[in-house]
Design an enzyme around this catalytic site. Structure first.
Site, PDB file in Angstrom:
ATOM      1  N   SER A  49      -8.226   1.935   5.686  1.00 21.84           N
ATOM      2  CA  SER A  49      -8.009   1.217   4.424  1.00 21.84           C
ATOM      3  C   SER A  49      -9.350   0.988   3.742  1.00 21.84           C
ATOM      4  O   SER A  49     -10.327   0.578   4.379  1.00 21.84           O
ATOM      5  CB  SER A  49      -7.329  -0.130   4.686  1.00 21.84           C
ATOM      6  OG  SER A  49      -6.087   0.040   5.319  1.00 21.84           O
ATOM      7  N   GLN A  61      -2.947  -0.058  -2.586  1.00 19.35           N
ATOM      8  CA  GLN A  61      -4.015   0.172  -1.619  1.00 19.35           C
ATOM      9  C   GLN A  61      -4.505   1.607  -1.708  1.00 19.35           C
ATOM     10  O   GLN A  61      -3.710   2.531  -1.833  1.00 19.35           O
ATOM     11  CB  GLN A  61      -3.528  -0.122  -0.192  1.00 19.35           C
ATOM     12  CG  GLN A  61      -4.628  -0.034   0.861  1.00 19.35           C
ATOM     13  CD  GLN A  61      -4.110  -0.317   2.259  1.00 19.35           C
ATOM     14  OE1 GLN A  61      -3.678   0.593   2.956  1.00 19.35           O
ATOM     15  NE2 GLN A  61      -4.132  -1.582   2.670  1.00 19.35           N
ATOM     16  N   ASP A 119       0.130  -4.639   4.990  1.00 23.52           N
ATOM     17  CA  ASP A 119      -0.836  -3.599   5.345  1.00 23.52           C
ATOM     18  C   ASP A 119      -0.243  -2.522   6.249  1.00 23.52           C
ATOM     19  O   ASP A 119      -0.895  -1.530   6.550  1.00 23.52           O
ATOM     20  CB  ASP A 119      -2.044  -4.242   6.038  1.00 23.52           C
ATOM     21  CG  ASP A 119      -3.240  -3.307   6.109  1.00 23.52           C
ATOM     22  OD1 ASP A 119      -3.498  -2.589   5.132  1.00 23.52           O
ATOM     23  OD2 ASP A 119      -3.922  -3.288   7.143  1.00 23.52           O
TER      24      ASP A 119
END
Length: 298
Positions: free
Chosen positions: A236, A286, A212
């Site tokens: 995110s 993502q 991440d």
């Protein structure tokens, strides 16, 4: 009535981040909370902890090969996260789990995970783009702060405070950190700053945690002029990950990320994760919020 639960402590290592307390058969609770730069929970914590919770409800001969999650609300750092695991399906070769992460009874994140027993089959994999230096030949974040000083963006400065947990070394530090010109690809080495237990689950969850870092901001690398003069709200929105080979999250992982599209205040990033020997261990995708804000008044 006042909240009688003490705020979870800040973690001192990645191993602490991944620790969970089992409350019931399919119910788990975080022991520590890692605060993000915007004072909410770091998404990697929720990914790693959620993966670890789900795996503890699956037969030991099945490992997670993919996960797909959505970040619904910013997590609060002053209360634990509760992970509720739904045993969706156990088939002959695959198992499926659904994890809902909650705080104050509200879902802040949910994720679907698929587990597969080991099988033989066809194999191929992509290679690293270009000749990438070894991490020992690159500077870490603290060294970059000393070299570039106040020219580094705020996010890079905040990373220095997290170096008790992770080590990060950009392959192109001046372009990646200072953003003087558009950059088509982000490459950086990352690993846990301290050794992790040898169990494969901790390393798989650790890799989810590491995945991440910097993904949302990769989409900004193509727009240095805009981001140098305008504040950007980043968050995110979702996260997808596919595991290919057993990783070690306390050894150097090379992340190679590209952003194929940005528009409508959103940006998409895809990335491959390679081990120290340039072997592909995972793929990630993502989408994140990239909302341009008015430049603050001087």
């Amino acid at each position: 009535m006042a909240n009688s639960i003490s705020p979870p402590p800040a973690p001192k290592s990645l191993s602490e981040v991944l620790e969970l307390e089992q409350l019931d058969t399919n119910l788990f609770r975080s022991r520590v909370n890692q605060i993000n730069v915007n004072r909410t929970l770091f998404g990697g914590q929720i990914l790693g902890q959620g993966l670890k919770a789900a795996t503890q409800t699956v037969a030991p001969d099945r490992v997670c090969h993919s996960l797909h999650g959505y970040f619904l609300l910013g997590g609060a750092s002053d209360i634990p996260v509760i992970y509720d695991v739904e045993l969706t399906r156990d088939g002959g070769s695959f198992s499926t789990r659904r994890v809902v992460a909650r705080q104050r009874s509200r879902p802040i994140f949910h994720m679907e995970l698929s587990f597969h027993r080991a099988e033989e089959g066809l194999r191929h994999e992509v290679s690293v783009s270009g000749d990438v230096p070894d991490p020992e030949d690159l500077m870490d974040v603290r060294q970059l702060l000393e070299k570039f000083g106040d020219r580094l963006p705020e996010g890079a400065t905040a990373l220095a405070s997290q170096e008790a947990i992770i080590e990060l070394r950009p392959v192109n530090p001046e372009m990646f950190m200072l953003r003087k010109q558009p950059l088509q690809r982000a490459q950086y080495w990352i690993r846990s700053a301290s050794p992790l237990p040898d169990d494969p689950l901790t390393h798989r969850a650790g890799l989810a945690y590491l995945s991440d870092y910097f993904l949302v901001s990769t989409a900004l690398l193509k727009h240095p002029a805009a981001t140098s003069s305008t504040k950007v709200m980043m968050a995110s929105l979702d996260h997808a990950m596919w595991f290919h080979s057993p990783p070690r999250a306390d050894e150097w992982i090379l992340i190679e990320a590209v952003s194929p599209f940005a528009g409508g205040a959103r940006g998409l990033t895809r990335a491959e994760m390679f081990d120290r020997n340039r072997k592909l261990v995972a793929s990630v995708a993502q989408e994140g919020l990239l909302r341009l804000l008015d430049k603050p008044a001087g």
